[in-house]
Design a protein around this motif. Structure first.
Motif, PDB file in Angstrom:
ATOM      1  N   ASN A   3      52.683  30.065  52.648  1.00  0.00           N
ATOM      2  CA  ASN A   3      53.810  30.706  53.301  1.00  0.00           C
ATOM      3  C   ASN A   3      55.029  30.546  52.412  1.00  0.00           C
ATOM      4  N   SER A   4      55.822  31.581  52.329  1.00  0.00           N
ATOM      5  CA  SER A   4      57.029  31.568  51.504  1.00  0.00           C
ATOM      6  C   SER A   4      58.199  32.048  52.339  1.00  0.00           C
ATOM      7  N   SER A   5      59.384  31.657  51.933  1.00  0.00           N
ATOM      8  CA  SER A   5      60.575  32.165  52.602  1.00  0.00           C
ATOM      9  C   SER A   5      60.921  33.528  52.025  1.00  0.00           C
ATOM     10  N   LYS A 126      53.786  40.045  50.255  1.00  0.00           N
ATOM     11  CA  LYS A 126      52.913  39.135  49.512  1.00  0.00           C
ATOM     12  C   LYS A 126      53.263  39.234  48.034  1.00  0.00           C
ATOM     13  N   TYR A 127      53.161  38.098  47.343  1.00  0.00           N
ATOM     14  CA  TYR A 127      53.366  38.134  45.895  1.00  0.00           C
ATOM     15  C   TYR A 127      52.271  37.327  45.209  1.00  0.00           C
ATOM     16  N   TRP A 128      52.022  37.713  43.968  1.00  0.00           N
ATOM     17  CA  TRP A 128      51.102  37.008  43.087  1.00  0.00           C
ATOM     18  C   TRP A 128      51.778  36.933  41.729  1.00  0.00           C
ATOM     19  N   ASP A 132      50.199  31.304  40.999  1.00  0.00           N
ATOM     20  CA  ASP A 132      51.095  31.165  42.146  1.00  0.00           C
ATOM     21  C   ASP A 132      51.005  32.397  43.043  1.00  0.00           C
ATOM     22  N   SER A 133      51.004  32.183  44.339  1.00  0.00           N
ATOM     23  CA  SER A 133      51.034  33.293  45.287  1.00  0.00           C
ATOM     24  C   SER A 133      51.676  32.826  46.576  1.00  0.00           C
ATOM     25  N   GLY A 134      52.141  33.777  47.348  1.00  0.00           N
ATOM     26  CA  GLY A 134      52.778  33.427  48.609  1.00  0.00           C
ATOM     27  C   GLY A 134      52.911  34.641  49.492  1.00  0.00           C
TER      28      GLY A 134
END
Length: 138
Positions: A3-5, A126-128, A132-134
């Motif tokens: 989970n990311s902000s 979503k990012y990759w 790293d991913s979140g």
């Protein structure tokens, strides 16, 4: 995927301008095209794109507002946004998001006949980036 902000993802997106903007067409197929956010990159979960009301993507959004945006950075960053789009035809909103470079595309600026502003409100981002991913969910 952690989970990311939204703020941490927004920092990654800060310099990304061109998105692949995908809509659902009238026959249920997916239609994608490159769109510029015109440097309006202070990301808060909303993205803005100018077009003309006569563009196919506008009729696609009016029929089915579910859209996706895909961004790619030079440093191996990939971002996928899914959300809802709306068509805005309000001069005050145009002025709030207008930048001088848009004059190259729209001859009469915010007074261009048929001008439309597309607002995409993210439901999920979503990012990759390498290992790293979140993900952020509204």
């Amino acid at each position: 995927m952690s989970n990311s902000s939204l703020e941490s993802i927004a920092r990654k997106m800060r310099h990304l301008d061109i998105a692949t903007f995908t809509t659902v067409t009238d026959d249920g197929a997916l239609g994608s095209r490159p769109m510029s956010n015109n440097g309006d990159v202070e990301y808060d979960g909303n993205s803005y794109y100018f077009t003309l009301d006569s563009a196919r993507m506008v009729s696609d959004i009016r029929r089915n507002p579910k859209v996706s945006l895909g961004f790619e950075g030079l440093d191996g960053l990939h971002i996928a946004v899914t959300g809802q789009a709306e068509v805005i035809q309000d001069k005050a909103a145009f002025e709030a998001h207008w930048v001088p470079d848009l004059d190259n595309w729209f001859d009469h600026g915010v007074d261009t006949p048929g001008l439309a502003l597309l607002k995409v409100k993210a439901a999920r981002v979503k990012y990759w980036q390498g290992e790293d991913s979140g993900e952020w969910v509204a």
